[in-house]
Design an enzyme around this catalytic site. Structure first.
Site, PDB file in Angstrom:
ATOM      1  N   SER A  80       0.832  -1.216   0.000  1.00  0.00           N
ATOM      2  CA  SER A  80       0.000   0.000   0.000  1.00  0.00           C
ATOM      3  C   SER A  80       0.860   1.257   0.000  1.00  0.00           C
ATOM      4  CB  SER A  80      -0.907   0.026   1.217  1.00  0.00           C
ATOM      5  OG  SER A  80      -1.675  -1.145   1.287  1.00  0.00           O
TER       6      SER A  80
HETATM    7  N1  SAH Z   1      -0.886  -5.077   3.925  1.00  0.00           N
HETATM    8  C1  SAH Z   1      -0.139  -5.393   2.731  1.00  0.00           C
HETATM    9  C2  SAH Z   1      -0.922  -5.010   1.495  1.00  0.00           C
HETATM   10  C3  SAH Z   1      -0.958  -6.148   0.582  1.00  0.00           C
HETATM   11  S1  SAH Z   1      -2.100  -6.084  -0.764  1.00  0.00           S
HETATM   12  C4  SAH Z   1       1.235  -4.756   2.764  1.00  0.00           C
HETATM   13  O1  SAH Z   1       1.510  -3.966   3.689  1.00  0.00           O
HETATM   14  O2  SAH Z   1       2.054  -5.037   1.879  1.00  0.00           O
HETATM   15  C5  SAH Z   1      -3.415  -7.123  -0.169  1.00  0.00           C
HETATM   16  C6  SAH Z   1      -3.044  -8.522   0.220  1.00  0.00           C
HETATM   17  O3  SAH Z   1      -4.252  -9.165   0.608  1.00  0.00           O
HETATM   18  C7  SAH Z   1      -2.464  -9.382  -0.910  1.00  0.00           C
HETATM   19  O4  SAH Z   1      -1.249  -9.937  -0.499  1.00  0.00           O
HETATM   20  C8  SAH Z   1      -3.520 -10.458  -1.120  1.00  0.00           C
HETATM   21  O5  SAH Z   1      -2.995 -11.721  -1.470  1.00  0.00           O
HETATM   22  C9  SAH Z   1      -4.184 -10.508   0.246  1.00  0.00           C
HETATM   23  N2  SAH Z   1      -5.523 -11.081   0.261  1.00  0.00           N
HETATM   24  C10 SAH Z   1      -6.544 -10.909  -0.628  1.00  0.00           C
HETATM   25  N3  SAH Z   1      -7.635 -11.617  -0.250  1.00  0.00           N
HETATM   26  C11 SAH Z   1      -7.295 -12.237   0.926  1.00  0.00           C
HETATM   27  C12 SAH Z   1      -7.975 -13.116   1.800  1.00  0.00           C
HETATM   28  N4  SAH Z   1      -9.241 -13.534   1.584  1.00  0.00           N
HETATM   29  N5  SAH Z   1      -7.316 -13.575   2.893  1.00  0.00           N
HETATM   30  C13 SAH Z   1      -6.034 -13.202   3.153  1.00  0.00           C
HETATM   31  N6  SAH Z   1      -5.339 -12.382   2.350  1.00  0.00           N
HETATM   32  C14 SAH Z   1      -5.948 -11.899   1.248  1.00  0.00           C
END
Ligand code: SAH
Length: 233
Positions: A80
């Site tokens: 993000s």
């Molecule tokens: N908080 C992260 C942002 C990652 S983007 C950071 O600081 O880098 C969002 C993430 O959510 C992705 O890695 C994606 O694989 C995950 N995601 C999407 N759906 C999900 C679910 N149902 N359960 C767990 N993770 C999920």
């Protein structure tokens, strides 16, 4: 900030990852812009100053790590934008709240989880893509951050560890996931991007002592989708 990180030489950074470049990002977050209103919570700004974001992206992108922008982390996912991380984190501490235990859905690079751990919170994080979780766990270890994580579909939350004082969802769903708000402690705060692609808002829910829920919209945002099921590799 209560947690102490282990910072190896590469965590300190040179050139485009130097402390001076990072301090410029902090000033930018504090000052704000019309699209990104200023972040006032010094604890949050300090956590962003301390956690080396360049270690949460591919080496080829490290020089861009202190720009206020989302960056690709592979598997079609993104780390993000720092302002969004700051805004979501700040929302948990608003109005004198002092959460102790927090659940993050969507570990991704591990950056948001690291910020929460650096703030001294007890962090639980869930990721559905196995490879992303493995790399994030390595980063937590390298930095000496104590973060509990599991490979699962985060839409079910982490019922065995509930309730949580705070829940951060870092992937967008069309509507709020009830299983997650159910795992929020009375007095707790949940922040989550909600809405269809192209029309997402960051929502903040607060559960009152009597269980009633109060909702506010914090900002328009762009997040990757919250998907179902898990991916092994
Ligand atoms: N908080 C992260 C942002 C990652 S983007 C950071 O600081 O880098 C969002 C993430 O959510 C992705 O890695 C994606 O694989 C995950 N995601 C999407 N759906 C999900 C679910 N149902 N359960 C767990 N993770 C999920």
């Amino acid at each position: 900030m209560t947690a102490r990180m282990r910072l190896q030489p590469e965590a300190v950074g040179l050139g485009m990852t130097s402390q001076r470049v990072r301090d410029r990002l902090i000033e930018r977050l504090r000052a704000g812009s019309p699209q990104t209103p200023g972040i006032a919570d010094e604890r949050v700004l300090n956590a962003i100053r301390t956690v080396p974001r360049h270690l949460f992206v591919d080496e080829a992108l490290a020089t861009r790590a202190y720009e206020d922008t989302a960056l690709p982390i592979g598997h079609g996912q993104t780390i993000s934008q720092p302002w969004v991380v700051a805004k979501m984190t700040e929302a948990l501490f608003a109005d004198g709240r002092q959460p102790a235990k927090v659940l993050e859905i969507g570990t991704g690079s591990g950056y948001q989880g690291a910020i929460l751990a650096a703030l001294g919170l007890e962090v639980y994080t869930v990721e559905r893509i196995g490879e992303l979780l493995r790399v994030a766990r390595k980063r937590f270890r390298t930095l000496g951050l104590n973060v509990r994580s599991k490979h699962d579909d985060g839409r079910i939350g982490w019922p065995e560890a509930a309730p949580f004082d705070a829940i951060i969802v870092t992937a967008a769903a069309p509507t709020l996931v009830d299983a997650l708000s159910a795992q929020l402690a009375p007095g707790g705060t949940l922040v989550a991007p909600v809405g269809a692609s192209g029309a997402q808002s960051l929502l903040r829910l607060r559960k009152q002592a009597d269980g009633a829920i109060e909702a506010d919209t914090l900002a328009p945002v762009v997040f990757v989708p919250l998907l179902s099921g898990i991916v092994d590799r």
